[in-house]
Write a protein that holds these residues in place. Structure first.
Motif, mmCIF file in Angstrom:
data_model
loop_
_atom_site.group_PDB
_atom_site.id
_atom_site.type_symbol
_atom_site.label_atom_id
_atom_site.label_comp_id
_atom_site.label_asym_id
_atom_site.label_seq_id
_atom_site.Cartn_x
_atom_site.Cartn_y
_atom_site.Cartn_z
ATOM 1 N N LEU A 41 75.994 -0.009 -13.186
ATOM 2 C CA LEU A 41 77.503 -0.481 -13.002
ATOM 3 C C LEU A 41 77.590 -1.712 -12.476
ATOM 4 O O LEU A 41 76.760 -2.145 -11.538
ATOM 5 N N PRO A 42 78.514 -2.563 -12.985
ATOM 6 C CA PRO A 42 78.296 -3.904 -12.326
ATOM 7 C C PRO A 42 79.364 -4.245 -11.167
ATOM 8 O O PRO A 42 79.155 -5.393 -10.700
ATOM 9 N N ASN A 43 79.885 -3.056 -10.823
ATOM 10 C CA ASN A 43 81.040 -3.365 -9.730
ATOM 11 C C ASN A 43 80.656 -2.558 -8.405
ATOM 12 O O ASN A 43 81.483 -2.473 -7.528
ATOM 13 N N ILE A 44 79.424 -2.068 -8.437
ATOM 14 C CA ILE A 44 79.033 -1.245 -7.087
ATOM 15 C C ILE A 44 77.505 -1.801 -7.009
ATOM 16 O O ILE A 44 76.969 -1.759 -7.855
ATOM 17 N N THR A 45 77.203 -1.535 -5.566
ATOM 18 C CA THR A 45 75.565 -1.638 -5.421
ATOM 19 C C THR A 45 75.336 -0.757 -4.154
ATOM 20 O O THR A 45 76.242 -0.661 -3.423
ATOM 21 N N GLN A 46 74.225 -0.321 -4.065
ATOM 22 C CA GLN A 46 73.746 0.325 -2.713
ATOM 23 C C GLN A 46 72.812 -0.827 -1.964
ATOM 24 O O GLN A 46 71.931 -1.438 -2.559
ATOM 25 N N ILE A 47 73.413 -0.921 -0.615
ATOM 26 C CA ILE A 47 72.630 -1.973 -0.152
ATOM 27 C C ILE A 47 72.707 -1.164 1.462
ATOM 28 O O ILE A 47 73.594 -0.575 2.030
ATOM 29 N N ASP A 48 71.402 -1.563 2.078
ATOM 30 C CA ASP A 48 71.189 -0.893 3.614
ATOM 31 C C ASP A 48 72.242 -1.822 4.619
ATOM 32 O O ASP A 48 72.307 -2.949 4.365
ATOM 33 N N THR A 75 82.343 -6.230 -5.861
ATOM 34 C CA THR A 75 81.341 -5.332 -5.618
ATOM 35 C C THR A 75 81.355 -4.699 -4.488
ATOM 36 O O THR A 75 81.449 -4.964 -3.479
ATOM 37 N N LEU A 76 81.720 -3.185 -4.755
ATOM 38 C CA LEU A 76 81.647 -2.219 -3.405
ATOM 39 C C LEU A 76 80.181 -2.208 -3.056
ATOM 40 O O LEU A 76 79.353 -2.057 -3.705
ATOM 41 N N LEU A 77 80.255 -2.059 -1.693
ATOM 42 C CA LEU A 77 78.813 -2.033 -1.010
ATOM 43 C C LEU A 77 78.689 -0.513 -0.453
ATOM 44 O O LEU A 77 79.329 -0.313 0.346
ATOM 45 N N ALA A 78 77.794 0.229 -1.091
ATOM 46 C CA ALA A 78 77.601 1.804 -0.985
ATOM 47 C C ALA A 78 76.431 2.092 -0.183
ATOM 48 O O ALA A 78 75.322 1.233 -0.308
ATOM 49 N N ASP A 79 76.626 3.071 0.743
ATOM 50 C CA ASP A 79 75.431 3.716 1.200
ATOM 51 C C ASP A 79 74.566 4.267 0.190
ATOM 52 O O ASP A 79 74.619 4.284 -0.889
ATOM 53 N N LYS A 80 73.333 4.742 0.624
ATOM 54 C CA LYS A 80 72.368 5.168 -0.307
ATOM 55 C C LYS A 80 72.213 6.759 -0.354
ATOM 56 O O LYS A 80 71.208 7.408 -0.747
ATOM 57 N N VAL A 81 73.033 7.377 0.505
ATOM 58 C CA VAL A 81 73.209 8.908 0.497
ATOM 59 C C VAL A 81 74.591 9.336 0.038
ATOM 60 O O VAL A 81 75.490 9.089 0.437
ATOM 61 N N PHE A 82 74.604 10.594 -0.854
ATOM 62 C CA PHE A 82 75.647 11.179 -1.399
ATOM 63 C C PHE A 82 75.736 12.724 -0.985
ATOM 64 O O PHE A 82 74.819 13.421 -0.406
ATOM 65 N N TYR A 83 76.940 13.133 -0.783
ATOM 66 C CA TYR A 83 77.563 14.337 -0.314
ATOM 67 C C TYR A 83 78.264 15.018 -1.073
ATOM 68 O O TYR A 83 79.009 14.317 -1.919
ATOM 69 N N SER A 84 78.479 16.546 -1.157
ATOM 70 C CA SER A 84 79.617 16.936 -2.018
ATOM 71 C C SER A 84 80.939 17.044 -1.333
ATOM 72 O O SER A 84 81.625 17.698 -1.775
ATOM 73 N N ASP A 85 80.978 16.945 0.065
ATOM 74 C CA ASP A 85 81.995 17.069 0.758
ATOM 75 C C ASP A 85 82.292 15.847 1.694
ATOM 76 O O ASP A 85 81.373 15.104 1.979
ATOM 77 N N ILE A 86 83.651 15.361 1.703
ATOM 78 C CA ILE A 86 83.891 14.324 2.573
ATOM 79 C C ILE A 86 83.571 14.301 4.141
ATOM 80 O O ILE A 86 83.152 13.249 4.636
#
Length: 647
Positions: free
Chosen positions: A360-367, A326-337
């Motif tokens: 999706l089964p392989n990523i989650t958003q978590i603080d 499971t990839l552990l993702a932030d909760k904010v998204f951007y259009s540029d790196i």
């Protein structure tokens, strides 16, 4: 309990007579990470969500801790056994490690509340005194069954280094025990560690430590554990995916292999615009035809966590093994790196991306864990920001670093590193000291540790992140025939059945084509070097001056051709700074210690990178000088020089 393996097995045998494990169904959950490489901060990443390219941050140790705590809470609510394991290589990879040399790793890994960690090869990057200090200061056992430190002055007293660890479970509650007899009727899980048997050829500083064969030691340890009465056995390894699979097929009795070293993010991540790798929790038949072993691994850089659930039959065999990374993702998204405020997606799109992730089964958003985030920011981050130093250039677009070329699109960073080294050794200042003109340079792709992100490029981005290993530069001659042998052994060693892709060479002033003829094997179809602005075939009988790091010039990491070429005599020159002045250290020959570690014998004064006033960061210095003088706007080179024609 740092004892030679024979002593540990004797203790198991003596305890075995009194053991009697219950015949009952058992399910174990394993949470696992590996190759975190001091990536305490999250990584910038690109994802495809709802057919849209977006940028966010993933992983980092505060996010690992948050997710581990979620899994712990779930296991407690279900009253299910859980272990949290680390597959090695917690060291190296970021400026934090360069500044703290293992102490921050010990601090933060302990705060993750791991149940065990196996030694990786990068844990041997400094010296055994500092490794021993790390082992003794962490709050979890460090494992290595095929390691004998009894003759090493620093590690022999590290009683937290042990071949295996035993945990007894009563529902979700676990207790570390010395023998099965101490468990009563509670199920016992053994976690044994396995490290690279060829560690002295890969790691920088193994001292007087001896390493035994992986397969033989594994079977010997499993047999002793079974004799004692242990029914459930996990191998925590730092061998790489191919060796893990071989281990599963050659050893009877291992239930699960939790691995590291090859940075394999197992599973299909094409739904996020990432790669599809081998399946997660794949099972392999043991040689006895009865048992099966489940193999898992969780990528790299603290970006993901694996979670596998293993159910056993009454007689202790694996019945079911399922899970995912499971990839552990932030909760904010951007259009540029670059993730500036102007690049932040509108709230409506943020919500769409978050909704897509929930499906999706392989990523989650978590603080991130607030306490660990604050601890890093207060204790360590100020020194890191100060250490990055001055701006040396600007990067308009991301420069990706991948180890093996995919569709002949390889690393954009490694060719730049090679170009910087060729430029630097041929500057008048360096030539006035060496008296040599170098024909081409070589860089092992594993010596480069990171991508280069857009924006300002500071000195610290180079010597703390991209090239953190503190390497002297070496000039040494090889014949064209030897060059062909080097390419053959390193490329085969990068794509073969026991592949360690970090040994793949990139070059500057050199290009080659490799054709794979069978799985993991092939031949060098073309090998050319740039002479007076023209590409020419390398003459097998001619000698060429090559620039590369001292580590690989000595034949480490599978670059054995260099070792063989210098066993009797060599024209090699090592370059390092002494009291700020570039100094040449002529080499007489190479040899090996009793433990198999490669030794450099100098003609006069030896180069000691640990000595006060000596600085062995010539590879990073070359890159910094190159950017400032030639490429202040740093972009990718037109071609990588490496062409792999895969089957």
């Amino acid at each position: 309990m740092n004892k030679p393996l024979a002593v540990g097995l004797l203790a198991l045998a003596l305890a075995g007579c009194a053991s009697s494990q219950p015949e009952q169904p058992f399910t174990l959950t394993l949470a696992h990470i590996n190759d975190t490489h001091s990536h305490f901060e999250p990584s910038d990443t690109r994802l495809t969500l709802n057919k849209k390219t977006v940028y966010t941050r993933i992983g980092g140790h505060p996010r690992l801790l948050s997710y581990a705590n979620v899994l712990r809470e779930q296991a407690a609510e279900a009253d299910q056994p859980l272990l949290f394991l680390h597959g090695g290589d917690g060291w190296q990879g970021s400026g934090y490690f360069k500044l703290n040399e293992g102490t921050m790793n010990a601090d933060l890994l302990s705060r993750l509340q791991l149940d065990a960690m196996v030694l990786g090869n990068h844990e041997f990057d400094l010296d055994n005194q500092r490794l021993a200090a790390f082992i003794q200061s962490v709050e979890f056992p460090v494992l290595a069954a095929n390691l004998d430190a009894s003759e090493d002055a620093d590690l022999q007293a590290a009683d937290n280094l042990t071949p295996y660890v035993l945990y007894a479970f009563k529902g979700n509650k676990k207790k570390r025990i010395d023998s099965v007899a101490d468990a009563g009727k509670s199920p016992v899980v053994a976690v044994m560690g396995l490290v690279l048997e060829d560690m002295p050829e890969i790691a920088s500083h193994t001292g007087q430590v001896r390493f035994a064969q992986e397969i033989a030691t594994a079977q010997q340890t499993v047999n002793a554990l079974k004799e004692q009465g242990v029914k459930y056995i996990v191998a925590l390894t730092h061998l790489g995916l191919d060796r893990d699979q071989r281990l599963a097929e050659k050893v009877n009795g291992i239930d699960v292999i939790v691995g590291g070293h090859s940075h394999s993010l197992l599973g299909d991540f094409s739904n996020l615009g990432w790669a599809k790798e081998a399946p997660y929790a794949r099972q392999f038949n043991n040689p006895d035809g009865l048992g099966q072993t489940c193999v898992v691994q969780a990528g790299k850089f603290a970006q993901a966590m694996g979670q596998v659930s293993v159910s056993f039959t009454l007689d202790g065999r694996v019945e079911r093994c399922e899970g995912t990374n499971t990839l552990l993702a932030d909760k904010v998204f951007y259009s540029d790196i670059r993730r500036q405020d102007k690049h932040r997606l509108p709230d409506a799109q943020q919500q769409l991306m978050a909704k897509a992730i929930t499906e999706l089964p392989n990523i989650t958003q978590i603080d991130e864990d607030d306490a660990l985030r604050a601890h890093i920011d207060e204790q360590y981050r100020p020194a890191l920001l100060k250490a990055y130093g001055k701006v040396i250039g600007h990067v308009p677009l991301p420069l990706a670093h991948v180890r093996l070329p995919i569709a002949n699109k390889g690393s954009q960073v490694a060719p730049l590193v090679a170009a910087s080294q060729l430029y630097w050794v041929n500057t008048p200042e360096v030539q006035s000291i060496t008296g040599r003109r170098v024909d081409f340079s070589l860089v092992a792709v594993g010596a480069v540790r990171n991508n280069i992100e857009p924006g300002e490029l500071k000195e610290g981005n180079v010597n703390l992140e991209v090239l953190p290993f503190v390497n002297a530069m070496s000039l040494v001659s090889l014949t064209g025939h030897q060059m062909a042998g080097l390419l053959l052994e390193t490329v085969n060693g990068s794509i073969g059945a026991e592949a360690h892709s970090g040994k793949l060479p990139y070059g500057a002033g050199l290009r080659y084509t490799f054709n794979e003829t069978s799985r993991g094997r092939g031949y060098v179809a073309r090998m050319e070097y740039l002479h007076d602005g023209q590409w020419q075939r390398i003459d097998p009988n001619a000698r060429y001056q090559v620039a590369l790091t001292g580590y690989h010039a000595s034949g480490n990491d599978g670059w054995n051709t260099f070792y063989e070429a210098q066993k009797v005599a060599t024209d090699r020159l090592d370059l390092a700074y002494v009291e700020g002045n570039l100094t040449v250290f002529p080499v007489a020959r190479l040899g090996k210690s009793e433990q198999g570690a490669i030794e450099v014998h100098y003609q006069n004064q030896a180069l000691d990178c640990q000595q006060s006033g000596v600085t062995c960061n010539a590879d990073a210095r070359a890159f910094i000088d190159y950017v400032q003088a030639r490429r202040p706007i740093l972009t990718a080179l037109p071609e990588s020089g490496v062409k792999l024609n895969r089957l």
